[in-house]
Write a protein that holds these residues in place. Sequence first.
Motif, PDB file in Angstrom:
ATOM      1  N   GLU A   1      11.502   6.280   2.143  1.00 13.90           N
ATOM      2  CA  GLU A   1      12.103   7.025   3.256  1.00 13.90           C
ATOM      3  C   GLU A   1      13.445   6.402   3.656  1.00 13.90           C
ATOM      4  OE1 GLU A   1      11.001   8.563   7.773  1.00 13.90           O
ATOM      5  OE2 GLU A   1       9.742   7.058   6.804  1.00 13.90           O
TER       6      GLU A   1
ATOM      7  N   ASN B   1       0.846  -1.196   0.000  1.00 12.52           N
ATOM      8  CA  ASN B   1       0.000   0.000   0.000  1.00 12.52           C
ATOM      9  C   ASN B   1       0.887   1.254   0.000  1.00 12.52           C
ATOM     10  OD1 ASN B   1       0.825   0.515   2.682  1.00 12.52           O
ATOM     11  ND2 ASN B   1      -0.865  -0.719   3.507  1.00 12.52           N
ATOM     12  N   ALA B   2       0.256   2.402  -0.002  1.00 17.84           N
ATOM     13  CA  ALA B   2       0.988   3.670  -0.095  1.00 17.84           C
ATOM     14  C   ALA B   2       1.962   3.850   1.072  1.00 17.84           C
ATOM     15  CB  ALA B   2       0.003   4.836  -0.146  1.00 17.84           C
ATOM     16  N   ASP B   3       1.566   3.405   2.260  1.00 18.66           N
ATOM     17  CA  ASP B   3       2.449   3.529   3.431  1.00 18.66           C
ATOM     18  C   ASP B   3       3.709   2.676   3.265  1.00 18.66           C
ATOM     19  OD1 ASP B   3       0.704   5.260   4.614  1.00 18.66           O
ATOM     20  OD2 ASP B   3      -0.261   3.755   5.887  1.00 18.66           O
ATOM     21  N   ASP B   4       3.537   1.474   2.694  1.00 15.94           N
ATOM     22  CA  ASP B   4       4.692   0.607   2.435  1.00 15.94           C
ATOM     23  C   ASP B   4       5.665   1.283   1.472  1.00 15.94           C
ATOM     24  OD1 ASP B   4       3.588  -1.483   3.982  1.00 15.94           O
ATOM     25  OD2 ASP B   4       2.459  -2.246   2.267  1.00 15.94           O
TER      26      ASP B   4
ATOM     27  N   LYS C   1       1.146   8.190  -4.388  1.00 11.79           N
ATOM     28  CA  LYS C   1       2.411   8.248  -3.646  1.00 11.79           C
ATOM     29  C   LYS C   1       3.591   8.231  -4.608  1.00 11.79           C
ATOM     30  CE  LYS C   1       3.115   8.516   0.038  1.00 11.79           C
ATOM     31  NZ  LYS C   1       3.472   9.742   0.799  1.00 11.79           N
TER      32      LYS C   1
ATOM     33  N   SER D   1       5.950   4.470   0.874  1.00  9.17           N
ATOM     34  CA  SER D   1       6.517   5.629   1.564  1.00  9.17           C
ATOM     35  C   SER D   1       7.652   5.210   2.491  1.00  9.17           C
ATOM     36  CB  SER D   1       5.398   6.291   2.366  1.00  9.17           C
ATOM     37  OG  SER D   1       5.767   7.568   2.731  1.00  9.17           O
ATOM     38  N   CYS D   2       7.459   4.102   3.190  1.00  4.04           N
ATOM     39  CA  CYS D   2       8.441   3.580   4.134  1.00  4.04           C
ATOM     40  C   CYS D   2       9.730   3.178   3.410  1.00  4.04           C
ATOM     41  CB  CYS D   2       7.813   2.381   4.855  1.00  4.04           C
ATOM     42  SG  CYS D   2       8.916   1.573   6.007  1.00  4.04           S
TER      43      CYS D   2
ATOM     44  N   SER E   1      -4.061   5.075  -4.057  1.00  7.78           N
ATOM     45  CA  SER E   1      -3.193   5.756  -3.086  1.00  7.78           C
ATOM     46  C   SER E   1      -1.716   5.467  -3.366  1.00  7.78           C
ATOM     47  CB  SER E   1      -3.552   5.351  -1.654  1.00  7.78           C
ATOM     48  OG  SER E   1      -3.344   3.962  -1.472  1.00  7.78           O
ATOM     49  N   PHE E   2      -1.427   4.234  -3.790  1.00 10.07           N
ATOM     50  CA  PHE E   2      -0.046   3.854  -4.125  1.00 10.07           C
ATOM     51  C   PHE E   2       0.441   4.667  -5.325  1.00 10.07           C
ATOM     52  CE2 PHE E   2       3.440   1.444  -5.821  1.00 10.07           C
ATOM     53  CZ  PHE E   2       3.982   0.700  -4.781  1.00 10.07           C
TER      54      PHE E   2
END
Length: 301
Positions: free
Chosen positions: A69, A60-63, A95, A65-66, A91-92
């Motif tokens: 980063e 997902n987008a958080d993955d 991102k 982003s992580c 969302s992905f």
Amino acid sequence: MSFPDDCRVLSIQSSVVSGYVGNKSATFPLQILGFDVSTVNSVQFSNHTGYKVFKGQVLNADDMSCLYEGLKLNKIHHFTHLLTGYIGSKSFLEKVGEIVKDLRKQNPNLTYVCDPVMGDNGKMYVPQELLEVYQKVMIPIADIITPNQFEAELLTEMKIGTESDAWKAMQILHDMGPKTVVISSSDLGSEGTIVALASSIKNGCKEQYRINMPYIPQVFVGTGDLFAACLLAWIQKDKNLKVALEKTVSIVQAVIQRTVGHALSLAGTGNKPTPEQMELRLIQSKADIEDPKILFDAVPV
């Protein structure tokens, strides 16, 4: 010919454990052509979705982003090229749009090759909501795009029934941002042929090419990903759209012919090859990828 001594590609697309699609289809050709490749797998499945069963994970987008980063904090986010293919969530994709802009702060000369993987043969296989993100976010920041005929229709919201329609659609896509637009496959040729069309605008001058390929009545998976990766490589190496298109098409056709020959010999006379038998013979085509014999001419239009 200029060689990519320090070309680093960040490739964001699907991946499979077994077989060749997405990053599995794009990484090997790029590496043997001299590119350093870093991959993010938008999905990781056991095998492609054409099999009876597939299992795996979806990032997902958080993955995303992580992971990015981590690269950034270590200052290892220097890339000369970005390649994107299949991404299944809105969302992905959004991102990734943010990451493109951030990568350009690091390297203003970053080349972004966007393969807007959304569907084929009149069917979408990603959620409809991704289309708007491609239209409004991704295509405007891309340098090179490689839609198929159906994806070009989706992006431009126009039906492509003739080659003249295709050139109009490609101009609409140019007006959205990309300097180079390549329709990787279309049914605009005579019976038994597939046509690829390429258009590039540089310093106000436009060059356009048509290239014909034989239609082979089999289901191939991963050929679009191979096409986009090879086009990225040869445009960088040769700085010549005509030659890059000829080499790319010749490579893809060589892989396809080897794949079909192998699959039919395994399946036996009169039997339809299985998805496993139809996996691209990519590794066996190393020599064709490294030094393609140009068997298809790109004709100026």
